[in-house]
Design a protein around this motif. Sequence first.
Motif, mmCIF file in Angstrom:
data_model
loop_
_atom_site.group_PDB
_atom_site.id
_atom_site.type_symbol
_atom_site.label_atom_id
_atom_site.label_comp_id
_atom_site.label_asym_id
_atom_site.label_seq_id
_atom_site.Cartn_x
_atom_site.Cartn_y
_atom_site.Cartn_z
ATOM 1 N N GLY A 1 0.383 -1.676 0.361
ATOM 2 C CA GLY A 1 -0.190 -0.064 0.236
ATOM 3 C C GLY A 1 0.996 1.457 -0.090
ATOM 4 N N ASP B 1 -0.834 3.937 -2.183
ATOM 5 C CA ASP B 1 -2.170 3.818 -1.768
ATOM 6 C C ASP B 1 -2.806 5.373 -2.167
ATOM 7 N N ARG B 2 -1.501 6.395 -1.340
ATOM 8 C CA ARG B 2 -1.478 7.768 -0.968
ATOM 9 C C ARG B 2 -1.065 8.651 -1.865
#
Length: 67
Positions: free
Chosen positions: A57, A60-61
């Motif tokens: 992840g 992810d941002r």
Amino acid sequence: MSTYRWRKSSYSGDASNCVNVAADGNGIALRESDDPHVILTTTPAALRAFIRDAKAGAFDRIQQGGA
């Protein structure tokens, strides 16, 4: 430039918009099937690190815009 033996993931099925991968003597080549003339190259170690981080992840941002 080498002549690559491109492989498509079995998960792609009949989809035409997928990532193809090929190995050559020096590393890994990647291309998108929609634009096969653009080829990215990397090392096996860098690709493993990218896949590991993507699964964890890490991307992810991704921040949009400035710092």
